[in-house]
Scaffold this active site. Structure first.
Site, mmCIF file in Angstrom:
data_model
loop_
_atom_site.group_PDB
_atom_site.id
_atom_site.type_symbol
_atom_site.label_atom_id
_atom_site.label_comp_id
_atom_site.label_asym_id
_atom_site.label_seq_id
_atom_site.Cartn_x
_atom_site.Cartn_y
_atom_site.Cartn_z
ATOM 1 C CG ASP A 209 -0.724 -4.556 105.329
ATOM 2 O OD1 ASP A 209 -1.270 -4.125 104.300
ATOM 3 O OD2 ASP A 209 0.509 -4.524 105.512
ATOM 4 C CG ASP A 210 0.334 -8.321 101.579
ATOM 5 O OD1 ASP A 210 -0.409 -8.591 100.625
ATOM 6 O OD2 ASP A 210 1.572 -8.270 101.503
ATOM 7 C CE LYS B 230 -3.320 -3.489 97.661
ATOM 8 N NZ LYS B 230 -2.232 -3.090 96.749
ATOM 9 C CB THR B 231 -0.639 -0.709 103.411
ATOM 10 O OG1 THR B 231 -0.762 -2.038 102.907
ATOM 11 C CG2 THR B 231 -0.325 -0.760 104.895
ATOM 12 C CE LYS C 265 3.648 0.983 99.141
ATOM 13 N NZ LYS C 265 3.796 -0.310 99.841
#
Length: 732
Positions: free
Chosen positions: A596-597, A542-543, A698
């Protein structure tokens, strides 16, 4: 120019022949004297019209007491009188400033309110009574007007020179249409009202401004606003402003990001103004540890202006006070937790001086700050710092101007390369402030100078003619000098260190949707704010996807708000940091913010559960806040806790929620094939070795990197090594 001196007769000073004659301002001689046929006499440098009266003894000169005082002579003194003739081109005075007062101040003290005199009637009386006479600077004239005896002192006389420009003159001939402006001395007890036929004061040096010569670029619009609001009314005569029923603007606030030219504007305004030098003071310099000393420092800033206004009234010169870092002393009252309350009393003192009971009309306060939000709101209302101008980041045309200013010396001295294209540089320096552009030029110059330096022999002479700042130097400097309000490309690259690997239709759809969002924000005339939430399991990229969107957008402002940068921050500090990033984004025409997050920003913990409501409310407000006019913002959030975001109301605050999934078998094959990891015939076995049917990208990248550690570079990973790594990871 002032006549001839054929002989110098010596005359005895006597009184004027009568009270009425004393009010004519004539110098009287006997009709039999040869000076009786002269129109004018030069007596000790002052020129008087001649009157003949038989009661004046031959060889005598009749002067009233005011004339004797002005000439510094007494009755019985001998004075030299010379016939004076008008020069061939005349000596017509175009404009006079004068003081008017009572002949005797004794009666004035008990008059009570000031005596008001109509300026038009007074001027008509003076010009009809003394028309044709020669008035000199510092000359005193006595006259009677409406039953009261007055005394007039000539302060300035202005005449046209040979070029037709109006300039100060030592003397001139009063004509029936000569304008007169009356200044009122302190304590005179006279108020001259309705003054209107007065020339405008020369407020600025020169007839036009050349901002480039002043070293100012990209701020033409702001200068136009400042001139229109703060100076236009001061160019007109005081009578015009009085008849309009308005007051001059007394305060200007320049606010905006650091390095955009706020201090430069204030400094150059001071250089352009005629008269007194501006007082420049830094906010912290005002503060003093002793009780009352800070307030006294504020009063001292206005002391000269008070004295000048008391002496000259509306004709007083403009006093400019420049306050740098004004937020240091003018914080909102009650916001500083100090027992002394110094900040509050300083604000009170400043407000009183600007717009109190005895407010001054001859001051202009220019304040500068990066933090307008910290200022006391009372300071910003009309009558105080009412003109508030944002000095923002320069646009492309402004950047060309700034680059031209900072490279002008190089161009003049042939130190700049032919390949340097300032327009191209301006296009590449999006969101650079004026100070950062200056830093860019310095950096490029340092590369050019460094080429001419022999580090092994610093004493070696430098070939000055070989110094050339090239386009390559500027390109290199662009990698070194980064704008504070630019894109954080290095940070974004770290979020996608392994690159982006297209893995199939679902990825293509996600990327296409993100590109559409970017295009809509940049081109739509209706959408100024767009928000999208990327949600999905941990490790799905996502990032990396958000970073790719930011890098591919070419937006000048791209920032990442991450918990990584706020370790140890309190809830309030986190909220302030997040709000500041949004405020910075509003200064750029096109911006992207990556949250982010989000669950980490909110300090969410499942046990409890526990989260920061302060940060949550900050995000919810900012996600709905529409940017200022002509500003566009795209916010991309990422989260691995979709259900939590739903419960907190975060998901509903975003316009779109996009799911970023784990990879399925065909997508895993696409990733492994793109990375050239296995032999084609081993691909099926490699995918089958993965125990899960859906795997985060990942995890795949991590497994591949681990398996390659013992494999020579350029070789495919043996399937045995691959399965061994998977067993080791799963068993742990």
């Amino acid at each position: 120019m002032y006549g001839s001196r054929p002989s110098t007769p010596s005359l005895t000073v006597v009184n004027s022949p009568s009270q009425d004659a004393a009010k004519t301002n004539l110098a009287f001689v006997n009709p039999a004297d040869r000076l009786a046929n002269a129109n004018y006499l030069d007596i000790n440098g002052l020129v008087y019209s001649v009157g003949a009266d038989p009661t004046i003894a031959p060889g005598c000169l009749g002067l009233n007491s005011v004339q004797r005082k002005c000439l510094r002579v007494s009755s019985g003194d001998r004075v030299a009188a010379v016939k004076w003739t008008l020069p061939p081109d005349g000596a017509r005075v175009m404009f006079i400033t004068a003081e008017v007062d009572f002949v005797s101040r004794k009666g004035a003290a008990g008059r009570g309110p000031a005596m008001e005199v109509d300026s038009l009637l007074l001027i008509q009386h003076l010009t009809s009574r003394f028309s044709g006479q020669i008035f000199s600077v510092d000359q005193l004239i006595t006259f009677e007007f409406q039953g009261t005896n007055f005394i007039l002192r000539i302060i300035n006389a202005y005449a046209l020179d040979s070029s037709g420009e109006q300039k100060s003159a030592p003397r001139g001939q009063l004509m029936p249409d000569t304008p007169v402006y009356f200044e009122q001395p302190t304590g005179s007890g006279i108020k001259v009202g309705g003054q209107r036929n007065v020339v405008a004061p020369q407020l600025f040096k020169g007839k036009e401004f050349n901002f480039s010569k002043l070293g100012i670029g990209g701020l033409d619009i702001q200068f136009e606003q400042i001139f229109r609001r703060a100076f236009a009314s001061r160019v007109f005569p005081p009578s015009v402003v009085e008849r309009l029923g308005i007051h001059h603007v007394k305060g200007v606030l320049l606010f905006g990001p650091p390095g955009t030219g706020k201090t430069l504007i204030a400094r150059q305004i001071g250089k352009m103004l005629n008269g007194r030098e501006p007082k420049v003071v830094n906010g912290p310099e005002i503060l003093n540890k002793y009780v009352g000393a800070s307030e006294e420092n504020v009063r001292n800033l206005f002391a000269d202006a008070e004295k000048d206004q008391a002496m000259h009234g509306e004709a007083s010169e403009l006093h400019v006070i420049i306050f740098d870092e004004i937020d240091a002393i003018c914080k909102a009252r009650g916001s500083v937790s100090s027992g002394s309350g110094v900040h509050d009393t300083v604000v009170n003192q400043l407000l009183t001086k600007i717009d109190g009971v005895d407010a001054l009309n001859n001051i202009l306060l220019i304040g500068m700050t990066n933090r307008k939000d910290m200022l006391d709101e009372a300071l910003l209302r009309p009558g105080r710092l009412e003109v508030q101008i944002e000095i923002g980041l320069p646009d492309e045309g402004g950047r060309v101007q700034i680059l031209t200013i900072h490279t002008s010396k190089m161009v003049q001295n042939s130190f700049i390369g032919r390949d340097v294209d300032l327009a191209e540089l301006a296009a590449k320096t999006k969101n650079f402030s004026g100070a950062e552009i200056e830093g860019l030029v310095k950096s490029a110059t340092s590369f050019a100078l460094n080429r001419q330096v022999d580090v092994s022999d610093l004493s070696k002479p430098v070939d000055e003619d070989s110094i050339k700042v090239t386009m390559q130097d500027f390109e290199t400097a662009l990698r070194e000098v980064k704008p504070a309000f630019g894109a954080v490309t290095e940070t974004l690259e770290t979020y996608r260190a392994n690159g982006i690997i297209p893995y199939g239709e679902r990825f293509d759809h996600l990327q296409s949707t993100c590109r559409t969002l970017v295009e809509q924000v940049s081109k739509s005339s209706q959408t100024t704010l767009l928000t999208a939430l990327l949600e999905g399991p941990p490790g799905t990229g996502k990032t990396a996807l958000a970073a790719t969107v930011g890098l591919g957008s070419q937006f000048p402002f791209v920032k990442v708000i991450s918990a990584d940068n706020m370790v140890g921050f309190s809830e309030t500090a986190k909220s302030s940091h997040i709000a500041k990033v949004f405020d910075d984004a509003y200064r750029s025409p096109l911006s992207i913010i990556v949250l982010d997050d989000i669950e980490r920003l909110l300090e969410f913990v499942a046990i409890g559960p526990r989260f920061s409501n302060t940060v949550l409310q900050t995000l919810l407000v900012l996600l709905k806040k529409v940017p200022p006019q002509q500003r566009r913002l795209l916010v991309i959030g990422t989260t691995s806790a979709a259900s939590v975001m739903q419960d907190m109301g975060v998901s509903s605050a975003f316009n779109f929620v996009l799911h970023v999934p784990r990879l399925r078998e065909p997508e895993i094959k696409s990733v492994l094939a793109a990375m050239k990891t296995f032999q084609p015939h081993e691909m099926e076995m490699a995918v089958a070795s993965l125990l899960d049917s859906e795997v985060p990208i990942k995890r795949i990248l991590l497994l591949v990197d681990m398996a390659r550690q013992s494999v020579p570079e350029g070789y495919a990973i043996p399937i045995a090594r691959w399965t061994q790594v998977i067993r080791d990871i799963d068993s742990s």
